[in-house]
Design an enzyme around this catalytic site. Structure first.
Site, mmCIF file in Angstrom:
data_model
loop_
_atom_site.group_PDB
_atom_site.id
_atom_site.type_symbol
_atom_site.label_atom_id
_atom_site.label_comp_id
_atom_site.label_asym_id
_atom_site.label_seq_id
_atom_site.Cartn_x
_atom_site.Cartn_y
_atom_site.Cartn_z
ATOM 1 N N LYS A 116 -34.234 58.356 29.972
ATOM 2 C CA LYS A 116 -34.087 57.656 28.687
ATOM 3 C C LYS A 116 -33.305 56.356 28.869
ATOM 4 O O LYS A 116 -33.713 55.301 28.403
ATOM 5 C CB LYS A 116 -33.332 58.567 27.706
ATOM 6 C CG LYS A 116 -32.764 57.846 26.501
ATOM 7 C CD LYS A 116 -32.004 58.775 25.580
ATOM 8 C CE LYS A 116 -30.548 58.985 25.899
ATOM 9 N NZ LYS A 116 -29.627 57.930 25.477
ATOM 10 N N ASN A 117 -32.165 56.444 29.557
ATOM 11 C CA ASN A 117 -31.295 55.272 29.649
ATOM 12 C C ASN A 117 -31.798 54.229 30.635
ATOM 13 O O ASN A 117 -31.232 53.137 30.740
ATOM 14 C CB ASN A 117 -29.859 55.694 29.988
ATOM 15 C CG ASN A 117 -29.192 56.361 28.798
ATOM 16 O OD1 ASN A 117 -29.730 56.356 27.693
ATOM 17 N ND2 ASN A 117 -28.016 56.949 29.022
ATOM 18 N N CYS A 131 -20.270 54.955 16.591
ATOM 19 C CA CYS A 131 -21.074 56.173 16.606
ATOM 20 C C CYS A 131 -20.143 57.352 16.859
ATOM 21 O O CYS A 131 -18.927 57.174 16.989
ATOM 22 C CB CYS A 131 -22.197 56.094 17.625
ATOM 23 S SG CYS A 131 -21.727 56.414 19.299
ATOM 24 N N ARG A 154 -17.392 51.644 20.215
ATOM 25 C CA ARG A 154 -18.423 50.982 21.006
ATOM 26 C C ARG A 154 -18.676 49.523 20.599
ATOM 27 O O ARG A 154 -19.755 49.160 20.118
ATOM 28 C CB ARG A 154 -19.714 51.796 20.972
ATOM 29 C CG ARG A 154 -19.464 53.220 21.449
ATOM 30 C CD ARG A 154 -20.708 54.064 21.485
ATOM 31 N NE ARG A 154 -21.559 53.729 22.621
ATOM 32 C CZ ARG A 154 -22.689 54.376 22.890
ATOM 33 N NH1 ARG A 154 -23.103 55.342 22.123
ATOM 34 N NH2 ARG A 154 -23.399 54.048 23.939
ATOM 35 N N ASP A 194 -21.580 61.065 30.553
ATOM 36 C CA ASP A 194 -22.710 61.750 29.907
ATOM 37 C C ASP A 194 -22.888 63.192 30.393
ATOM 38 O O ASP A 194 -23.742 63.919 29.876
ATOM 39 C CB ASP A 194 -24.013 60.971 30.145
ATOM 40 C CG ASP A 194 -24.043 59.671 29.367
ATOM 41 O OD1 ASP A 194 -23.225 59.503 28.455
ATOM 42 O OD2 ASP A 194 -24.878 58.806 29.693
ATOM 43 N N ARG A 221 -33.152 63.296 20.767
ATOM 44 C CA ARG A 221 -32.952 61.905 21.196
ATOM 45 C C ARG A 221 -33.021 61.766 22.706
ATOM 46 O O ARG A 221 -33.334 60.688 23.202
ATOM 47 C CB ARG A 221 -31.577 61.399 20.726
ATOM 48 C CG ARG A 221 -31.449 61.385 19.230
ATOM 49 C CD ARG A 221 -30.144 60.795 18.821
ATOM 50 N NE ARG A 221 -30.074 59.401 19.243
ATOM 51 C CZ ARG A 221 -29.078 58.589 18.960
ATOM 52 N NH1 ARG A 221 -28.062 59.033 18.242
ATOM 53 N NH2 ARG A 221 -29.081 57.349 19.372
#
Ligand code: EPU
Length: 415
Positions: free
Chosen positions: A22-23, A116, A121, A303, A395
């Protein structure tokens, strides 16, 4: 809203194939905006964040077509420079369109992402360095409004190796005349992947994999086909799920070099791990606690912090895990405590007692990785754990329930 039911305790067994990261794909999708030639991307994962980014590209005028596992993007039809609040508020990574829009159209209007669940951030590192490249930036009405008469190559020094800022600035510099140097660049594998993608499109990025990235401006880009790297955080999640449940699992289609810190730490804790060119194999092991701090790559990834905490509730002895990247990334801890974990939070650190007898309780996802930690704990817990707000998992974890079921877990998703 959907819920997950995990009927535990579960043992896992077999092979799991990791999706593309994803990233890595989020900035690559933004980089598609740079080119007026067709770009073909392979095996884009079916994830909510990816869908949001594709919708954002379509709103900007990009034509998207899908044929099997290849999605083709044609940004010759780009006709807007505005990323509106309704999409950006659902996904912070929308800020990645700022650099490429400025490089291609010389103007951009992108909603400020806001905070978030895991922290405030800010995007100051993105903005101050774009200004060094000649961009004029105004923050008005919740939007970043930026324009640039002519993007200038510059020497940029990041005050922190921000992943997103490194990516945005690399994209911004693709057409700038001369060589832009990004010093103290982030080293995450997703940065290398974006650089390789830019080069596949005909860009000129050097210093890949180092803290000093050099982007030399080119006049135009060409048609390209690309496939992103495997998702190292998804792999880390299955690795920790396997260890927490005392299982034998082979994790395929991920580069173990991207997880070296994680596998070395787990080995020190007692994990029996074997790695090959594109796989990580883990066997049922007796683990002891650890002391670890999250850090930018090549350190322990933030993460994977939540998942490691879940694992540490099951090892022998105590552990101390400190979070150094985000200021509010322990939202999983109160939920883990509801399952019976013994964890104390003090400042940036979580103190975890091992060998907790977890048992089911209704729990709630708060962000993507926190949710992954809850799944790991639920797999270890006795009884049926009901996990609410699973949209957080959508997500970033492709086919999570199917992948877990293939490994033999008793998991179901209900409406
Ligand atoms: N920061 C600033 N100013 C900036 C940019 C960052 O102060 O201009 C701070 C952040 O507030 C944070 C730290 O620097 O405290 C690190 O932020 P970074 O910019 O490196 O992170 P990011 O680009 O916003 C990406 C991933 C995150 C991952 C971090 C760190 C994507 C789309 N997101 O975020 O992934 O945690 O790098 O590795 O690539 C996730 O997948 O669950 C996730 C949150």
């Amino acid at each position: 809203m959907d819920k997950l039911l995990v009927h535990g305790p579960c043992k896992l067994n077999g092979t799991v194939k990791i999706s593309r990261a994803k990233n890595a794909y989020l900035p690559i999708l933004a980089a598609v905006l740079l080119s007026d030639k067709k770009i073909h991307l392979k095996n884009i994962p079916e994830l909510q964040d990816i869908k949001t980014m594709i919708k954002l590209l379509q709103n900007l005028g990009v034509t998207v077509t899908k044929n099997g596992n290849i999605t083709t993007f044609d940004a010759s039809t780009l006709n807007s420079h505005e990323a509106t609040y309704d999409l950006v508020k659902t996904m912070r990574a929308s800020i990645f369109v700022l650099g490429p829009l400025l490089a291609r159209l010389k103007k951009a209007k992108v909603s400020l992402p806001g905070g978030c669940a895991i922290g405030t951030r800010p995007i100051d590192i993105h903005l101050t360095n774009l200004e060094k490249m000649g961009c004029v930036i105004h923050l008005t009405g919740g939007y970043v409004e930026a324009s640039v008469p002519k993007m200038k190559a510059a020497h940029l020094l990041l005050s922190f190796p921000s992943v997103g800022a490194t990516e945005n600035l690399m994209m911004a510099a693709v057409f700038a005349e001369g060589t832009t140097t990004i010093d103290n660049a982030a080293l995450e594998p997703e940065i290398d992947d974006l650089a390789h993608f830019i080069n596949a499109m005909g860009g000129n990025v050097k210093g890949i994999g180092t803290k000093k990235i050099e982007v030399t401006g080119v006049k135009e880009l060409k048609e390209a086909t690309y496939e992103a790297i495997g998702d190292r955080i998804e792999a880390a999640t299955y690795l920790m799920a396997a260890l927490a449940t005392g299982s034998d699992v082979r994790i395929e289609e991920v580069d173990p070099a991207h997880l070296e810190f994680v596998t070395e730490l787990l080995k020190k804790m007692g994990a029996k791990i074997e790695t090959g060119a594109n796989y990580i194999k883990v066997e049922k092991s007796v683990l002891k606690g650890c002391h670890v701090d999250t850090a930018p790559f090549p350190g322990f990834p933030t993460d994977a912090q939540a998942q490691l905490i879940a694992l540490c509730t099951q090892v022998k002895g105590s552990s101390v895990i400190s979070e150094n990247i985000f200021e509010n990334r322990f939202m999983h801890v109160p939920e883990l405590i509801r399952l019976g974990a013994a964890i104390t939070l003090k400042g940036k650190s979580a103190f975890i007692e091992g060998e907790a007898k977890l048992s089911s309780a209704p729990i709630m996802c708060t962000d993507l990785r926190a949710s992954a930690a809850l799944i790991i704990a639920a797999l270890c817990a006795t009884g049926t754990t009901e996990i609410q707000r699973v949209y957080h998992l959508d997500r970033g974890y492709e086919n999570l329930v199917d992948k877990l079921k293939t490994l033999g877990a008793n998991v179901e998703r209900i409406k």
